[in-house]
Scaffold this active site. Sequence first.
Site, mmCIF file in Angstrom:
data_model
loop_
_atom_site.group_PDB
_atom_site.id
_atom_site.type_symbol
_atom_site.label_atom_id
_atom_site.label_comp_id
_atom_site.label_asym_id
_atom_site.label_seq_id
_atom_site.Cartn_x
_atom_site.Cartn_y
_atom_site.Cartn_z
ATOM 1 N N HIS A 167 0.804 -1.214 0.000
ATOM 2 C CA HIS A 167 0.000 0.000 0.000
ATOM 3 C C HIS A 167 0.844 1.275 0.000
ATOM 4 O O HIS A 167 0.359 2.351 -0.369
ATOM 5 C CB HIS A 167 -0.939 -0.015 1.211
ATOM 6 C CG HIS A 167 -2.118 0.882 1.106
ATOM 7 N ND1 HIS A 167 -2.181 1.966 0.255
ATOM 8 C CD2 HIS A 167 -3.318 0.880 1.765
ATOM 9 C CE1 HIS A 167 -3.349 2.580 0.389
ATOM 10 N NE2 HIS A 167 -4.052 1.933 1.296
ATOM 11 N N ASP A 382 -10.064 -4.212 -17.945
ATOM 12 C CA ASP A 382 -10.416 -5.106 -19.056
ATOM 13 C C ASP A 382 -9.143 -5.601 -19.738
ATOM 14 O O ASP A 382 -8.412 -4.838 -20.358
ATOM 15 C CB ASP A 382 -11.311 -4.346 -20.045
ATOM 16 C CG ASP A 382 -11.726 -5.182 -21.250
ATOM 17 O OD1 ASP A 382 -11.423 -6.393 -21.282
ATOM 18 O OD2 ASP A 382 -12.345 -4.617 -22.166
#
Length: 447
Positions: A167, A382
């Site tokens: 993170h 995608d």
Amino acid sequence: MAVLPPTYLVFKVRRHEPELVAPAKPTPQECKQLSDIDDQEGHRFQIRGLHFYRSNPLMLGIDPARVIREALAAALVFYYPYAGRLREGPNGKLMVDCTGEGVLFVEADADVTLEEFGGAIYPPFPCFEELLYEVHGSNHLLNCPLLQIQVTRLKCGGFIFAHRFNHTMSDAVGLIQFMSAMGEMARGALAPSTPPVWERHLLNARDPPVITCLHHEYDHTTTINRAITPTDKLVHRSFFFGPTQVSALRRFVPDNFRCSTLDILTACLWRCRTKALELGSNEDVRLILIVNARAKFNPPLPSGFYGNTLGFPAALTSAGKLCQNPLKYGIELVKEAKAKVTEEYMKSAADLMVIRGRPNVNTSIQSFIASDLTRARFREVDFGWDEAEFGGPANALELISFYIPSKNKEGEEGIVVPVCLPVPVMERFTKQLDGMLKDNAAAAGVI
């Protein structure tokens, strides 16, 4: 209560040997410092997430693992710090040693179909440890891969894209920017449509640093501090909030009171959780929001900036006031906390990190931390198989719940909120929430 049964699915996963995927071309060998917002204690951990993709007739015979591996190597040419390793300098300052060693990559096959996961896909996920295999010794903060990806092919032709990332490198927006670049490369692009920008100095402390705002999030002096102990048995549940559930909660809000759906949801969850903890009425309780501050800067942060720009504004009250007042009281606290996040607030937070030695936010069990991911666009990543059926964190953390856009089994759009609590507290939390939603058929979808 509209209860969706837990998924008790069991399946086998056959994994190939883990490998390191390096940038497809030579990249600069240099050290890059993280910002003072990046390397605070509250970011020094790993986040895990999943994307589920259905089979696409246009992609029959094409191996998603190969496509994603090649796209990863191509994207790392532009995002080469992800292929490096974290080092720690003087005073705990973190930097990325851009070694080009690569990202950890695992290819796998599972003897299960996407349909067997049920009509709706939410956390917690069955056999998660098989879908994101933790390679021994790979998940330390320093000197380890900053990102791990596992692509698991399913019997139906679909696949699961699982990831674990450090993170300190990015927030959700930055991570999705990188994943979207991978998707573009997988679909034939030669370069990302949004070039990445490092520029982490833009969120460094001032010289000299000066704390100009009140930061309850980093205050550890409450009336009583209780921590979740290792002996507490934690349970993960997810709750679905669609139009029916949101309408039920709006019954508690005056007609002339302006607030968002997420304001109401946050106040409701905070209140139910506090009641479930059975705290004394004078004990402090704290709401910490995880807020994307990108839009707060003037001049704006550069397009393509993929570092952490998160503020953690907090609301502080007593358990008695939160639970005994109307829900509007909690909603007002939520709105006030969100309004704290300004450019000056972010600069003050960076200065606090340097002055106080990069503290963590308050992590007592009296703190409820909420992260809104409804605009993070996880599902839009995608790789050539169209958008994901589900995309988002793999589960809640001990104190953190995420708001994840998703669908229920009827195809109705809504928000999934994973929650993690000790077993008896979760039982009381569920009852409290059900009590607020019991009007008509309004019940939280619990998985």
